[in-house]
Scaffold this motif. Structure first.
Motif, PDB file in Angstrom:
ATOM      1  N   LEU A 299       3.073  35.306   1.843  1.00 41.57           N
ATOM      2  CA  LEU A 299       4.139  36.228   2.287  1.00 41.57           C
ATOM      3  C   LEU A 299       5.504  35.471   1.872  1.00 41.57           C
ATOM      4  O   LEU A 299       6.328  36.561   1.470  1.00 41.57           O
ATOM      5  CB  LEU A 299       4.148  36.473   3.779  1.00 41.57           C
TER       6      LEU A 299
ATOM      7  N   ARG B 239       6.216  36.541  -1.477  1.00 39.00           N
ATOM      8  CA  ARG B 239       6.426  37.853  -1.752  1.00 39.00           C
ATOM      9  C   ARG B 239       8.118  38.164  -1.465  1.00 39.00           C
ATOM     10  O   ARG B 239       8.818  39.041  -1.878  1.00 39.00           O
ATOM     11  CB  ARG B 239       5.459  39.040  -1.096  1.00 39.00           C
ATOM     12  N   ALA B 240       8.405  37.463  -0.245  1.00 37.83           N
ATOM     13  CA  ALA B 240       9.852  37.692   0.214  1.00 37.83           C
ATOM     14  C   ALA B 240      10.807  36.964  -0.775  1.00 37.83           C
ATOM     15  O   ALA B 240      11.915  37.588  -1.012  1.00 37.83           O
ATOM     16  CB  ALA B 240      10.035  36.936   1.694  1.00 37.83           C
TER      17      ALA B 240
ATOM     18  N   ARG C  80      18.258  36.707   1.573  1.00 34.02           N
ATOM     19  CA  ARG C  80      17.704  36.778   2.985  1.00 34.02           C
ATOM     20  C   ARG C  80      16.881  35.421   3.462  1.00 34.02           C
ATOM     21  O   ARG C  80      16.723  34.996   4.456  1.00 34.02           O
ATOM     22  CB  ARG C  80      16.941  37.946   3.258  1.00 34.02           C
TER      23      ARG C  80
ATOM     24  N   ILE D  24      17.692  42.906   3.885  1.00 41.75           N
ATOM     25  CA  ILE D  24      16.351  42.713   4.514  1.00 41.75           C
ATOM     26  C   ILE D  24      15.175  42.668   3.185  1.00 41.75           C
ATOM     27  O   ILE D  24      15.724  42.621   2.084  1.00 41.75           O
ATOM     28  CB  ILE D  24      15.612  43.767   5.392  1.00 41.75           C
ATOM     29  N   PHE D  25      13.966  42.388   3.517  1.00 45.00           N
ATOM     30  CA  PHE D  25      13.089  42.392   2.343  1.00 45.00           C
ATOM     31  C   PHE D  25      12.481  43.741   2.164  1.00 45.00           C
ATOM     32  O   PHE D  25      11.602  44.313   2.864  1.00 45.00           O
ATOM     33  CB  PHE D  25      11.629  41.464   2.841  1.00 45.00           C
ATOM     34  N   GLY D  26      13.087  44.284   0.987  1.00 46.04           N
ATOM     35  CA  GLY D  26      12.939  45.810   0.839  1.00 46.04           C
ATOM     36  C   GLY D  26      11.528  46.072   0.320  1.00 46.04           C
ATOM     37  O   GLY D  26      10.947  47.284   0.634  1.00 46.04           O
ATOM     38  N   ASP D  27      10.642  45.235  -0.111  1.00 45.56           N
ATOM     39  CA  ASP D  27       9.338  45.418  -0.781  1.00 45.56           C
ATOM     40  C   ASP D  27       8.432  45.097   0.566  1.00 45.56           C
ATOM     41  O   ASP D  27       6.957  45.454   0.214  1.00 45.56           O
ATOM     42  CB  ASP D  27       9.114  44.412  -1.695  1.00 45.56           C
ATOM     43  N   LEU D  28       8.818  44.855   1.690  1.00 46.11           N
ATOM     44  CA  LEU D  28       7.665  44.329   2.709  1.00 46.11           C
ATOM     45  C   LEU D  28       7.870  45.328   3.778  1.00 46.11           C
ATOM     46  O   LEU D  28       8.846  46.207   3.825  1.00 46.11           O
ATOM     47  CB  LEU D  28       8.048  43.016   3.317  1.00 46.11           C
TER      48      LEU D  28
ATOM     49  N   SER E 287      11.402  39.633  -3.218  1.00 47.72           N
ATOM     50  CA  SER E 287      12.008  40.759  -2.621  1.00 47.72           C
ATOM     51  C   SER E 287      13.643  40.416  -2.369  1.00 47.72           C
ATOM     52  O   SER E 287      14.462  41.124  -2.606  1.00 47.72           O
ATOM     53  CB  SER E 287      11.398  41.166  -1.281  1.00 47.72           C
ATOM     54  N   ASN E 288      14.010  39.280  -1.700  1.00 48.16           N
ATOM     55  CA  ASN E 288      15.412  39.042  -1.326  1.00 48.16           C
ATOM     56  C   ASN E 288      15.578  37.429  -1.068  1.00 48.16           C
ATOM     57  O   ASN E 288      15.151  37.164   0.155  1.00 48.16           O
ATOM     58  CB  ASN E 288      15.746  40.015  -0.216  1.00 48.16           C
TER      59      ASN E 288
END
Ligand SMILES: Nc1ncnc2c1ncn2[C@@H]1O[C@H](COP(=O)(O)OP(=O)(O)OP(=O)(O)O)[C@@H](O)[C@H]1O
Ligand SMILES: [Mg+2]
Lengths: 400, 251
Positions: A228, A231-232, A239, B89-93, A235-236
Motif C-alpha cells: 500500500l 502504491r502511495a 502527501r 491526496i492519493f488519487g490512485d487509491l 500516487s503522491n
C-alpha cells in the motif's frame, strides 16, 4: 487460503495449474504435423518462460507499484548468473546453494545501486540505473575478466575445484547441475500419446516451483501495508512526506526485493545451463523486462508473467518461420501471389520478428494502456454483458 | 509562550516580497485564523511551517523546537499536519486506502517492512480509519476511487487523513473552499467538536467569514506579507484598518 482472499487464491491456483500442466498446454499440435512448429512445450523454452516470468514479477514490484522505472535490472540478473556459476565452479553442482548465493549477491548489488539511484526520481532515476547497468556490463566484459572471463563468458572447466563434488566425472566430462545426487536438471521424461509428444523436465519443474513461490510472495506484497505504501509513493509522494513518511526506505526495499527476484532468475538460468556472459547485462536485456511488464500490464499481478510468456514465445517461435516455411504455407497459390505474400510476410517473421513485436507493443500501449490484462478484462466484461442480455431475452421469450 | 512561535519570518520570490517580518504566536489548544486578500502570503506562511519552503530570515519554533532545516516528514512526526489549498491526496487509491496510510504512519513512524501482513487484518487501524470516515460523513464512499470525487469531498478526506493522525497542530488552508453549504456546516461542527474533545491547536486560513467567526479564538489579518492586526473575532469585525484593507476589498 495461505493468507490470501478468495480471488487471489483462485489466481494462485490457476497459475499453479498452468505451470504444472504447461508441457501439455504448450504442445497442442501432434508431432510431425505442419503446425508442430508452433508448439512451445520443449524444456528449453518452458524454462525461459518461467525464468523471465520471475524476472518480470520482480520488476513489477518496483515499477508497477512505485512507478520508478529502472532501465538497469538486467545487471542484477547477470550478477545472479555469475554468482551461480562460481558456486558450480567452487562448491559443487547442486543448484540450491548456487541459487541462494545469486539471490543474496543480487540483493546486495541492488542495495548499492538503489541507494544511489533513488536519490533522484523520474527520468533521472531511469538514466542512473541505465548508467549503472552499462557500467556493470562493461566491467564484466573487459575489466573484471578474471571474475567474468570477459567476452567468452564464464564456463565450467575440468580444472574447477568443486570442493563438495568432483572436478570431472568418471568418464572425464564436466559434471552437470543437479538438485540431489541423481536428480539432474537435464533429466527429461518423454511421454508419447498417439501422435503427441510431451516432455517433462526436472529443470523446468524446479523453475516452476520457484515461479509459484515468487508469485505467491508478490501477491502477499501487493496486499500488504508495505505494498500500500509503495502504491502511495506512485500516487503522491508529497502527501507521503506531509504524512510523516520518508519514502526512501520503502522505495529502496522495493528496489532490493526486485533486484533479488532478478538474481533468482539469473541463478535459475545458470542452473539450467551453467554459463554466464556479459550480454545478459546489456541494456537491451533491461529493456526487454520493461516491455514484458508493460505489455502484460504493469501493476497487475499476473500481467508480467503473461508479458514474459508472450515475448519469449514470439522470440522463439516467430523467429523460426523462415522463407521456406512461408513458401510451404502459401504454396497452393499462383506463383506470383505466393511470392508477393512471402515477400510481405518476410518482414514480420523470421529474423524480423522484432517488427511484429514492436507493432503489437504499439497497439497494446495505444489501445490497452493496462496491457494484456486489461484486454482480458474487457473481453470478460463483454461476455458477462452478453450473457446478461441473453438471460434477459430468454426471460422475455415465454411471454410470447 | 504559544505552542507555535513565528518570529520575523521573511520570504522573497525574486523581486516579490511574499512575507516580510511576520510575527505570529499561536496559543496551545486555540484556533487561530489567518485572513487576508488573495496573494497576501497566507499559504506561503504555512509552507514555511511545514518545511515546503525555507524562509530567508526569522525563526519558527514548535513546542520549543525549531522546525527550520527539518524535512517535511520529520516536521509531521513532531505533530504538525496540514490540509492543502489544492487537495493533496492519493488519487490512485480508494478512500479507505487513503485513510489507512496515515493510520500506519502514525503507528510506525519510522519505516517498518510489513510486507507479509494483510492491510485488512489490522483490525484496530481499520476501525480507527472507519470511525474517522463516519465522523466526516464519508463512510458510504469508502470504496470509491478518489480521482473521481468532487473538490469538497477530496478536502474532507484530506482533513480526515490529517485528523486521524491526532496531530498537536493542524494547519488548514481554506478547508471549506469548494464545499456545498451543508458540508461546510458539517465541517464547522466537526472542527468545533474536535477542538472541544481533543488537545489540538489549529491554524486556519479561510475566506469564508462565517467559518472564521464560528471557529476562531483569535484572528490575524495578513496583507502584502505583513500582519496588519491580531485580535479577537469581535474586535476584528469592527476594526477600521481591517475593513479598509481586507473586508472592504474582498466584498
Ligand atoms: N513558489 C512560488 N514562487 C514564486 N512566487 C510565489 C510562490 N508561491 C507564492 N508566490 C507568490 O507569493 C505571493 C503570495 O502567495 P500565497 O499563495 O502565499 O498567497 P495567499 O495569501 O495564499 O493567496 P490565496 O488567498 O490566493 O491563496 C503571491 O503573489 C504568489 O504569486
Ligand atoms: Mg493560499
Amino acid at each position: 487460503m495461505f493468507g490470501l482472499n478468495k480471488k487471489d487464491t483462485t489466481l494462485l491456483i490457476a497459475v499453479a495449474f498452468l505451470a504444472l500442466c504447461a508441457p501439455f498446454i504448450l504442445n497442442p499440435f501432434p508431432e510431425g504435423s505442419s503446425l508442430a512448429q508452433f508448439n512451445a512445450g520443449y524444456p528449453d523454452l518452458m524454462q525461459r518462460f518461467v525464468i523471465f516470468g520471475i524476472f518480470a514479477i520482480g520488476f513489477n514490484i518496483l515499477f508497477g507499484l512505485t512507478g520508478y522505472l529502472s532501465f538497469g535490472h538486467a545487471a542484477f540478473l547477470g550478477v545472479g548468473s555469475y554468482s551461480a556459476v562460481w558456486m558450480f565452479k567452487l562448491l559443487g553442482m547442486n543448484v540450491l546453494p548456487a541459487i541462494a548465493l545469486s539471490v543474496v549477491v543480487a540483493g546486495l548489488f541492488a542495495l548499492l545501486i538503489g541507494y544511489i539511484s533513488l536519490r533522484r526520481s523520474g527520468i533521472y532515476f531511469s538514466i542512473l540505473t541505465l548508467a549503472f547497468a552499462q557500467m556493470s556490463f562493461n566491467l564484466a566484459y573487459s575489466v573484471l575478466t578474471p571474475i567474468t572471463n570477459g567476452e567468452t563468458g564464464l564456463q565450467l572447466t575440468l580444472n574447477d575445484p568443486r570442493i563438495l563434488g568432483q572436478s570431472a566425472t568418471a568418464d572425464g566430462g564436466i559434471p552437470v547441475t543437479n538438485l540431489l545426487p541423481g536428480i539432474e536438471m537435464r533429466d527429461t521424461f518423454t511421454m508419447e500419446l498417439g501422435p503427441w509428444l510431451f516432455q517433462f523436465n526436472t529443470g523446468y519443474y524446479l523453475c516452476a516451483v520457484f515461479l509459484l513461490l515468487a508469485f505467491y510472495l508478490s501477491v502477499r506484497i501487493f496486499r500488504s501495508p508495505f505494498g500500500l505504501m509503495l502504491r502511495a509513493v506512485k500516487s503522491n509522494q508529497q502527501r507521503m512526506y506531509y504524512t510523516g513518511l520518508n519514502t526512501r526506505p520503502y522505495t529502496l526495499a522495493a528496489f532490493v526485493i526486485s533486484g533479488m527476484y532478478a538474481g533468482l532468475a539469473g541463478g535459475l538460468m545458470a542452473s539450467m545451463d551453467p554459463l554466464a556472459g556479459a550480454e545478459r547485462m546489456q541494456w537491451t536485456a533491461s529493456g526487454e523486462v520493461v516491455l514484458m511488464t508493460i505489455l502484460g500490464g504493469a501493476g497487475t499481478l499476473i500481467g508480467p508473467v503473461l508479458g514474459a510468456g508472450f515475448i519469449k514465445y514470439f522470440e522463439n517461435i516467430f523467429s523460426k518461420i523462415n522463407d521456406s516455411v512461408l513458401h510451404g504455407w502459401f504454396g497452393f497459390m499462383p506463383d506470383g501471389l505466393e511470392n508477393a505474400l512471402v515477400f510481405v510476410s518476410h518482414f514480420f517473421v523470421g529474423k524480423s520478428w522484432h517488427l511484429t513485436l514492436g507493432l503489437l507493443f504499439m497497439l497494446v500501449v495505444t489501445f490497452l494502456p493496462g496491457g494484456l490484462v486489461e484486454g482480458g478484462q474487457r473481453i470478460g466484461r463483454l461476455f458477462r454483458r452478453k450473457s446478461a442480455e441473453d438471460a434477459k431475452s430468454t426471460d422475455v421469450k415465454p411471454a410470447e | 509562550m504559544g505552542i507555535l512561535e513565528v518570529k520575523d519570518v521573511g520570504k522573497r520570490f525574486g523581486g516579490l516580497q511574499a512575507l516580510g517580518d511576520v510575527n505570529l504566536s499561536v496559543a496551545e489548544n486555540s484556533v487561530h485564523a489567518i485572513i487576508g486578500p488573495n496573494g497576501a502570503g497566507k499559504s506561503t506562511l504555512l509552507n514555511c511551517l511545514v518545511g515546503k519552503l525555507i524562509p530567508d530570515s526569522g525563526s519558527v519554533m514548535f513546542d520549543g523546537q525549531s522546525v527550520l532545516g527539518r524535512k517535511p516528514y520529520e516536521i509531521n512526526q513532531m505533530g504538525i499536519s496540514r490540509v492543502f489549498q489544492t487537495p493533496e491526496i492519493f488519487g490512485d487509491l480508494t478512500v479507505f486506502e487513503n485513510m489507512m496510510i496515515p493510520c500506519f504512519a502514525k503507528r510506525d513512524g519510522a519505516f517498518r517492512l510489513h510486507a507479509l501482513e494483510n492491510v485488512g487484518r489490522e483490525r484496530d487501524l481499520v476501525e480507527k480509519a472507519e470511525q474517522m470516515l463516519i465522523d466526516v460523513n464519508m463512510i458510504d464512499k469508502r470504496h470509491m476511487h478518489t480521482a473521481s470525487m468532487s473538490r469538497g469531498d477530496k478536502r474532507r478526506l484530506e482533513m480526515a487523513m490529517c485528523l486521524v493522525q491526532e496531530p498537536r497542530l493542524l494547519l488548514l488552508d481554506e478547508p471549506t473552499a469548494g464545499m456545498a453549504r451543508a458540508d461546510t456546516n458539517n465541517t464547522i461542527d466537526l472542527l468545533k467538536e474536535i477542538k472541544e474533545t481533543r488537545d489540538i491547536t489549529m491554524a486556519i486560513i479561510e475566506h469564508d467569514m462565517h467559518v472564521v467567526f464560528s471557529l476562531a479564538d483569535r484572528i490575524t489579518v495578513l496583507a502584502q506579507g505583513t500582519p496588519l492586526v491580531e485580535d479577537t473575532p469581535d474586535k476584528i469585525k469592527g476594526h477600521p484598518k481591517v475593513r479598509e484593507a481586507y473586508l472592504g476589498e474582498a466584498h
